[in-house]
Every structure is written in structure tokens, then in C-alpha cells.
Write a protein that holds these residues in place. Structure first.
Motif, PDB file in Angstrom:
ATOM      1  N   THR A  39     119.831 -47.630  77.536  1.00 53.61           N
ATOM      2  CA  THR A  39     118.413 -47.950  77.525  1.00 53.61           C
ATOM      3  C   THR A  39     118.266 -49.444  77.743  1.00 53.61           C
ATOM      4  O   THR A  39     118.977 -50.248  77.145  1.00 53.61           O
ATOM      5  CB  THR A  39     117.748 -47.556  76.194  1.00 53.61           C
ATOM      6  N   THR A  40     117.387 -49.755  78.617  1.00 55.32           N
ATOM      7  CA  THR A  40     117.126 -51.159  78.899  1.00 55.32           C
ATOM      8  C   THR A  40     115.907 -51.577  78.103  1.00 55.32           C
ATOM      9  O   THR A  40     114.851 -50.977  78.230  1.00 55.32           O
ATOM     10  CB  THR A  40     116.862 -51.374  80.403  1.00 55.32           C
ATOM     11  N   GLN A  41     116.107 -52.582  77.282  1.00 48.02           N
ATOM     12  CA  GLN A  41     114.998 -53.094  76.499  1.00 48.02           C
ATOM     13  C   GLN A  41     114.586 -54.439  77.059  1.00 48.02           C
ATOM     14  O   GLN A  41     115.421 -55.266  77.377  1.00 48.02           O
ATOM     15  CB  GLN A  41     115.386 -53.257  75.038  1.00 48.02           C
ATOM     16  N   THR A  42     113.291 -54.597  77.178  1.00 46.43           N
ATOM     17  CA  THR A  42     112.768 -55.885  77.611  1.00 46.43           C
ATOM     18  C   THR A  42     112.839 -56.837  76.428  1.00 46.43           C
ATOM     19  O   THR A  42     112.348 -56.514  75.346  1.00 46.43           O
ATOM     20  CB  THR A  42     111.308 -55.754  78.075  1.00 46.43           C
ATOM     21  N   PRO A  43     113.479 -57.982  76.613  1.00 41.42           N
ATOM     22  CA  PRO A  43     113.552 -58.912  75.479  1.00 41.42           C
ATOM     23  C   PRO A  43     112.167 -59.419  75.098  1.00 41.42           C
ATOM     24  O   PRO A  43     111.324 -59.671  75.958  1.00 41.42           O
ATOM     25  CB  PRO A  43     114.434 -60.056  75.996  1.00 41.42           C
ATOM     26  N   GLN A  44     111.954 -59.523  73.806  1.00 42.89           N
ATOM     27  CA  GLN A  44     110.681 -60.029  73.305  1.00 42.89           C
ATOM     28  C   GLN A  44     110.669 -61.548  73.440  1.00 42.89           C
ATOM     29  O   GLN A  44     111.677 -62.204  73.200  1.00 42.89           O
ATOM     30  CB  GLN A  44     110.490 -59.645  71.836  1.00 42.89           C
TER      31      GLN A  44
END
Length: 71
Positions: A6-11
Motif C-alpha cells: 500500500t502506498t501512503q501519501t506522506p503527511q
């Protein structure tokens, strides 16, 4: 067995005091130069960056004032 990645967009990191102050200075300079649309955007960015803090509160007041002027 394949695992799903899963690719999470960095906050985005919260801005520090110096960065917030730089936004205040920029927004104020734009407003004083008569560039009210640009100042409004800068104040909106500032309010988004510090929604509960003193800079965000100051930005909110400036936004209300600028919108009252028809920016």
C-alpha cells in the motif's frame, strides 16, 4: 504468496515558528502592496497551517477583513 503494497501519501510536516512567521510577513506585505487576492491566498495558507494557533487566528481575522473589502 504475494503481499499487497500500500502506498501512503506522506503527511506534510507542521510548520515551525519561523515558517509561520514567514507566511505572516508575506501575507502582510502582499496586503500592504494592494495585492489583496494574493494576500487572501497567503492568509488562507497560513490559517490551514496553524488552524488552532495564534497565527491561524490572526489569519482568520485578516481573511474576514479582506473578504469584506471584496478581495
Amino acid at each position: 504468496m504475494q503481499s499487497e503494497l500500500t502506498t501512503q501519501t506522506p503527511q506534510p510536516q507542521p510548520l515551525n515558528e519561523d515558517q509561520l512567521l514567514a507566511l505572516v510577513t508575506r501575507a502582510s506585505a502582499l496586503q500592504q502592496s494592494g495585492l489583496n487576492d494574493e494576500a487572501l491566498k497567503a492568509y488562507e495558507d497560513l490559517q490551514a497551517a496553524d488552524p488552532e494557533g495564534r497565527y491561524g487566528q490572526m489569519a482568520q481575522k485578516a481573511i474576514v477583513a479582506l473578504r469584506g473589502k471584496g478581495a
